[in-house]
Design a protein around this motif. Structure first.
Motif, PDB file in Angstrom:
ATOM      1  N   TYR A   1       0.842  -1.200   0.000  1.00 47.66           N
ATOM      2  CA  TYR A   1       0.000   0.000   0.000  1.00 47.66           C
ATOM      3  C   TYR A   1       0.877   1.248   0.000  1.00 47.66           C
ATOM      4  O   TYR A   1       1.968   1.260   0.582  1.00 47.66           O
TER       5      TYR A   1
ATOM      6  N   TYR B   1       0.318   5.273   1.304  1.00 48.00           N
ATOM      7  CA  TYR B   1      -0.514   6.261   1.975  1.00 48.00           C
ATOM      8  C   TYR B   1       0.208   7.606   1.966  1.00 48.00           C
ATOM      9  O   TYR B   1       1.426   7.678   1.916  1.00 48.00           O
TER      10      TYR B   1
ATOM     11  N   GLN C   1       0.193  11.212   4.416  1.00 47.12           N
ATOM     12  CA  GLN C   1      -0.260  11.765   5.682  1.00 47.12           C
ATOM     13  C   GLN C   1       0.041  13.254   5.695  1.00 47.12           C
ATOM     14  O   GLN C   1       1.193  13.665   5.722  1.00 47.12           O
TER      15      GLN C   1
ATOM     16  N   GLY D   1      -1.231  16.752  10.948  1.00 47.91           N
ATOM     17  CA  GLY D   1      -2.366  16.672  11.848  1.00 47.91           C
ATOM     18  C   GLY D   1      -3.507  15.804  11.366  1.00 47.91           C
ATOM     19  O   GLY D   1      -4.614  15.859  11.934  1.00 47.91           O
ATOM     20  N   MET D   2      -3.248  15.017  10.342  1.00 40.46           N
ATOM     21  CA  MET D   2      -4.315  14.200   9.761  1.00 40.46           C
ATOM     22  C   MET D   2      -3.955  12.726   9.811  1.00 40.46           C
ATOM     23  O   MET D   2      -2.809  12.346  10.048  1.00 40.46           O
ATOM     24  N   GLY D   3      -4.970  11.906   9.551  1.00 42.73           N
ATOM     25  CA  GLY D   3      -4.733  10.481   9.428  1.00 42.73           C
ATOM     26  C   GLY D   3      -4.162  10.151   8.057  1.00 42.73           C
ATOM     27  O   GLY D   3      -3.870  11.029   7.256  1.00 42.73           O
ATOM     28  N   LEU D   4      -4.008   8.873   7.796  1.00 38.31           N
ATOM     29  CA  LEU D   4      -3.433   8.423   6.536  1.00 38.31           C
ATOM     30  C   LEU D   4      -4.522   8.207   5.486  1.00 38.31           C
ATOM     31  O   LEU D   4      -5.596   7.685   5.801  1.00 38.31           O
TER      32      LEU D   4
ATOM     33  N   LEU E   1      -5.240   6.484   1.667  1.00 35.79           N
ATOM     34  CA  LEU E   1      -4.708   5.497   0.740  1.00 35.79           C
ATOM     35  C   LEU E   1      -4.605   6.058  -0.673  1.00 35.79           C
ATOM     36  O   LEU E   1      -5.574   6.575  -1.209  1.00 35.79           O
TER      37      LEU E   1
ATOM     38  N   PHE F   1       3.862   7.066   3.292  1.00 39.30           N
ATOM     39  CA  PHE F   1       4.155   5.810   3.965  1.00 39.30           C
ATOM     40  C   PHE F   1       3.781   4.636   3.070  1.00 39.30           C
ATOM     41  O   PHE F   1       2.703   4.609   2.476  1.00 39.30           O
TER      42      PHE F   1
END
Lengths: 115, 114
Positions: free
Chosen positions: A33, A35, A37, A40-43, A45, A90
């Motif tokens: 995968y 990703y 980021q 201050g945020m999530g990951l 896809l 990531f």
């Protein structure tokens, strides 16, 4: 096992330049995968692959391309870098089977700055 | 669309106290949940997971609770240590043909004061 490795760790690009983010895993995982980021945020896809020769779009694929010629490698290509692609990237991998195989293991990340 | 959110963006605790980090998810078809820990400058690190057929799972100093009725899960860290300071993400998987794609929440920053 080294797990999931990513190169480079950090890169500065000018608008319009291109680059490839490298990702390698030595766990013989089928699934890989990419990703991004944002601060201050999530990951989110970007792309994923269920095996060599098979890739599919994730949530935010625009501006990126991937390939999966081997089980171990899953490079991410930026063709025309834009400031909106400034982020931390990531790579992750998993066996892809149900149960414990669903757990995704992450690399250390590549920090990209587009100016 | 599916979303996974967190009730609190930051949490500050004293060393030795127990910490509880909460997470809400929106897709009732999600059947697998993971908690990740992310230290500054590093990638997310797996902590613990739970499947939808369970409501509690324990690891070393960590416990995950799942309440499917209200679509909520929590991460409990016992005897919190300074090394636990990090951002904690919950993630969900499954349902709606999402295969093995994880949906991440925004994260909670846990700060442990000595």
């Amino acid at each position: 096992n080294a797990g999931v490795t990513q190169t480079p760790k950090f890169r500065i690009l000018k608008i319009g330049q291109s680059m490839t983010l490298q990702c390698t895993q030595d766990m013989n995982h089928n699934y890989m995968y990419w990703y991004r980021q944002d601060p201050g945020m999530g990951l989110k896809l970007i792309y994923y692959s269920v095996g060599a020769g098979i890739t599919d779009k994730g949530e935010v694929p625009n501006g990126y391309n991937v390939s999966r010629s081997t089980t171990e490698d899953f490079p991410l290509r930026l063709e025309l870098a834009a400031p909106s692609q400034t982020s931390v990237y990531f790579c992750a991998s998993s066996f892809g089977t149900s149960g414990a195989g669903e757990t995704q293991y992450f690399g250390p990340g590549t920090r990209l700055l587009v100016l | 669309g599916e979303s996974v959110g967190l009730h609190l963006p930051t949490l500050s605790v004293q060393e030795g106290d127990n910490s509880i980090i909460n997470c809400a998810y929106s897709n009732s078809a999600s059947d697998y949940f993971i908690w990740y820990k992310q230290e500054s400058g590093k990638g997310p690190q797996f902590i613990i997971d739970i499947r939808s057929n369970m409501d509690k799972r324990q690891g070393q100093r960590v416990t995950v609770l799942l309440n499917k009725t209200v679509k909520h899960l929590s991460l409990q860290i016992a005897a919190t240590q300074p090394g636990d300071s990090a951002v904690y993400f919950c993630a969900s998987m499954g349902g709606g043909g999402s295969n093995y794609k994880l949906t991440f929440g925004k994260g909670t920053l846990l700060t442990v004061n000595p």
